[in-house]
Design a protein around this motif. Sequence first.
Motif, PDB file in Angstrom:
ATOM      1  N   UNK A  34      12.675  27.769  17.371  1.00 57.12           N
ATOM      2  CA  UNK A  34      11.503  28.403  16.769  1.00 57.12           C
ATOM      3  C   UNK A  34      10.277  27.505  16.907  1.00 57.12           C
ATOM      4  N   UNK A  35       9.085  28.086  16.989  1.00 57.67           N
ATOM      5  CA  UNK A  35       7.856  27.273  17.082  1.00 57.67           C
ATOM      6  C   UNK A  35       7.686  26.400  15.841  1.00 57.67           C
ATOM      7  N   UNK A  36       7.154  25.213  16.043  1.00 61.15           N
ATOM      8  CA  UNK A  36       6.946  24.267  14.939  1.00 61.15           C
ATOM      9  C   UNK A  36       5.546  24.472  14.378  1.00 61.15           C
ATOM     10  N   UNK A  37       5.435  24.509  13.058  1.00 63.01           N
ATOM     11  CA  UNK A  37       4.143  24.682  12.397  1.00 63.01           C
ATOM     12  C   UNK A  37       3.427  23.335  12.311  1.00 63.01           C
ATOM     13  N   UNK A  38       2.336  23.123  13.059  1.00 64.59           N
ATOM     14  CA  UNK A  38       1.641  21.822  13.015  1.00 64.59           C
ATOM     15  C   UNK A  38       0.800  21.687  11.751  1.00 64.59           C
ATOM     16  N   UNK A  39       0.561  20.438  11.341  1.00 67.51           N
ATOM     17  CA  UNK A  39      -0.227  20.164  10.144  1.00 67.51           C
ATOM     18  C   UNK A  39      -1.117  18.946  10.360  1.00 67.51           C
ATOM     19  N   UNK A  40      -2.191  18.871   9.580  1.00 68.75           N
ATOM     20  CA  UNK A  40      -3.160  17.790   9.679  1.00 68.75           C
ATOM     21  C   UNK A  40      -2.901  16.736   8.610  1.00 68.75           C
ATOM     22  N   UNK A  41      -3.438  15.557   8.842  1.00 69.51           N
ATOM     23  CA  UNK A  41      -3.405  14.480   7.845  1.00 69.51           C
ATOM     24  C   UNK A  41      -4.632  13.613   8.050  1.00 69.51           C
ATOM     25  N   UNK A  42      -5.348  13.332   6.948  1.00 70.08           N
ATOM     26  CA  UNK A  42      -6.529  12.470   7.004  1.00 70.08           C
ATOM     27  C   UNK A  42      -6.454  11.456   5.863  1.00 70.08           C
TER      28      UNK A  42
END
Length: 629
Positions: free
Chosen positions: A367-375
Amino acid sequence: RPLAIAAAAAVLGYVEETQKQRLPHLRSIALETSDDAIAMNAATRRHLELDSRVDGDVKATLLGVLDTTVSPMGGRLLRRWLHRPLRDRRVVGERHHAVQTLIDHRTDEDLREAFRSLGDMERILSRVALRSARPRDLSTLRDGLSLLPAVRDILAPLDSPRLAALHAELGEHDATARMLRAAIVTQPPLLARDGGVVAEGFDAELDELRQLSTNADQFLIDLEAREREATGIATLKVGYNRVHGYYIEISKGQSDRAPVHYTRRQTLTGAERYITEELKGFEDKVLSARERALAREKLLYDGVLDALNAVLEPLRRCALALSELDVLAGFAERAQALDWSRPALRDAPGIHIERGRHPVVEALRDAPFEPNDLVFDEATRMYVITGPNMGGKSTFMRQNALIVLLACIGSFVPATKAEIGPIDRILTRIGAGDDLARGQSTFMVEMSETAYILHHASEHSLVLMDEIGRGTSTYDGLALADAVARQLASANRSYTLFATHYFELTALAEPGSGIANLHLDAVEHGDALVFMHAVRPGPANRSFGLQVAALAGLPKAALQQARTRLAELEAQSRDTPHVPLSAPALDQPQQFGLFAPSSAALEALAGIDPDDLTPKQALEALYRLKSLG
């Protein structure tokens, strides 16, 4: 410097003494300091699953996904890099540039194809130095050195400082390759003691001795024909075995026709074996030639080892350069195959990752991976992460640590964009497990790892904390989690991802605190629970514990009982005014009860005012409470 040289000499002397032999391949000791690399303790390496897992599945580790090296020595170098990411932005930046150059010029596959026949030169050279190299080691070394012209041709047009340095480290070893091609047969035997290792034409004396042994077969054929004709025995045979040497064999029925100059050597059940002066003389000559040929071959083999030891150091540098080229070509292949991007290492503090993904989870899932941000920046040093179990909190935390680690070994990273400031340590407290060998419970292990983090984390450290305080009573756990979070945010000031189910900790995200809230949500769709795996600002509003328990297969009766008890607890919580936790309250060994705490003894105790009792009344009250219990 003199002190360092003396220390190195002492260490080498100790190694030689304990190994009971000279170690000529150890020429120097490289000093590694803690300031050179990003520090990771054993717990962090275990939690991040760099190259091993509890279940033993190496494919589901970072090394399993990243390692597409072709040679054994390239694989070992990659493992060393994984366990020692560097802080030197110049060195790591040169690796990134080299990988980008290989991708831009489409030469990574050419290098990898050239390395298909590259053996473990690094270990072969160690065996050469110890004079324990076998014939096939030398043929593998010969084949590896024969690849160098092609590798140099691939690297020559590339404009990269690191690739240019590796091109120079390869060196010129044409003379050594020619010597090995001339000295060693194409397919040598496993061991040198049986001969047949040195190629024909390398030594005239050896060729002459071998020729004598080779002509023996024709001599025996001619001898057998002459003796058959002279004796008239058609079944006469000339043979050889290692015990009795050469012999003439005549069957029992024909043995009475043996000539008088035949000397009996051996009697068998159905035959007699004889020797003649002519055959004895030939035997001495041939066996002497074979023994002298083996001795000559051993001498020549030792000479080849001497020649290699004379150029051992340049060969070792060549092997190290080939190892690094193998790793860098593997990085280029992974970057293209997995859609990874080039990270940027900055002098300014902070971590900025856009659309980051977990490299292992993404590679192993269909299944496609859900990308996420981090700052992370000066304004935000900690994120308190809430959300349901199975929602992806641990995955999100680990993926960011792995992205930082990959960037600092010279690899591209699974993110659209990654800017990494100075990082001195990666520290983690994830998972649960006891240590029976040391007599430590799960909670003790958790606290020990937490203590290590609080003592060592700095403002340039990346810290992952998952479910601190879950191994003890509710109030104790909440108090510890609160104290650890405050310490990391205010005293250590580390870049911290703090996952928790204590929703009370979300109150820490006050203006100016450096703490912010994140959550991973889930959506109920009918009877199904759908995990969104998307990181959103703010705290979660519920944990979906019962729904996750249902997914795990908990019996329906147990789930129904849990729902009933949950409703009762929530009703009690609404009826009881919320009192903020104070230091004295947190010291009390309390825990939320699963059952109603009311009893006759407790109600009677609640009605007693100790200040109004005389000693006699207090004693009577004690006996009355005892009877109620």
